[in-house]
Design an enzyme around this catalytic site. Structure first.
Site, PDB file in Angstrom:
ATOM      1  N   VAL A  44       4.068  -6.266 -23.305  1.00  0.00           N
ATOM      2  CA  VAL A  44       5.339  -6.139 -22.594  1.00  0.00           C
ATOM      3  C   VAL A  44       5.749  -7.478 -21.991  1.00  0.00           C
ATOM      4  CG1 VAL A  44       6.532  -5.017 -20.673  1.00  0.00           C
ATOM      5  CG2 VAL A  44       5.020  -3.672 -22.139  1.00  0.00           C
ATOM      6  N   CYS A  45       4.793  -8.152 -21.366  1.00  0.00           N
ATOM      7  CA  CYS A  45       5.095  -9.423 -20.708  1.00  0.00           C
ATOM      8  C   CYS A  45       5.524 -10.494 -21.707  1.00  0.00           C
ATOM      9  CB  CYS A  45       3.891  -9.907 -19.916  1.00  0.00           C
ATOM     10  SG  CYS A  45       3.439  -8.818 -18.545  1.00  0.00           S
TER      11      CYS A  45
END
Length: 217
Positions: A44-45
């Site tokens: 996600v990051c």
């Protein structure tokens, strides 16, 4: 104590992927966005960093510096940047703070005071380090958001919020729900109708306490 709106944000000196910075000096006279992540090489990051990199021209247009923070070291950051650039299709022009000792995470109240990094940690050990802080040139916190691990941040909304903050900063106006640049603003109740008309021109008086006007140029 939690960091609150209008608090002066903590100053700190830290190593980053672009060398050592002292935070307040790095901000200078600009607006700034600090966005944090629990660990490098997480899915996600990686997409979030890519989204921020793709908006580089938009941040610059608004006189805003962006900086990431993750609780890994500079070497890991530099390797991760290669993955981010591959996903985003553009270079990462902003620095990433190496917060290995959690000093920045704790200063911004992202983690409990007794947080530590166990051997073999996973992102869950620093899961609360998923925050966004928008900071004005006077080094005061203007907005903060914190997201759970499973939800990627919407940086179009961060950009919209930045526009609203810059529009209202030092001005007797506010922005309504879902406002975007170019739409009418709300006139502050500190101005009576006569004063509001003198400053903003024609008013749209929806309710006695809800008065809209064109944003002054």
């Amino acid at each position: 104590m939690a960091l609150r709106i209008n608090d002066t944000v903590p100053d700190f000196t830290a190593q980053t992927s672009q060398g050592e910075i002292t935070f307040h000096d790095w901000i200078g006279d600009s607006w700034a966005i600090l966005f944090s992540h629990p660990k490098d090489f997480t899915p996600v990051c990686t997409t979030e960093f890519g989204a921020v990199a793709q908006l580089a021209a938009e941040w610059e247009k608004r006189g805003t510096k962006v900086i990431g923070v993750s609780v890994d070291g500079v070497d890991e950051h530099l390797k991760w940047i290669g993955d981010i650039e591959k996903v985003a299709g553009c270079r990462v022009p902003f620095p990433i703070i190496a917060d290995e000792g959690l000093a920045v995470s704790k200063a911004f109240d992202m983690l409990p005071g007794d947080a530590y990094l166990p051997d073999g940690r996973t992102p869950a050990d620093t899961a609360t380090v998923r925050s966004v802080y928008i900071i004005s040139p006077d080094k005061k916190l203007q907005l903060s958001m914190t997201y759970p691990m499973s939800v990627g941040r919407n940086f179009a909304e961060v950009l919209r919020a930045l526009d609203a903050l810059q529009a209202t900063y030092g001005n007797p106006i506010a922005t309504p729900a879902n406002w975007t640049t170019g739409e009418d603003v709300i006139v502050a109740l500190s101005l009576d109708d006569d004063a509001a008309k003198a400053k903003f021109g024609e008013l749209d008086i929806v309710l006695p306490y809800l008065r809209k006007a064109k944003r002054p140029a």
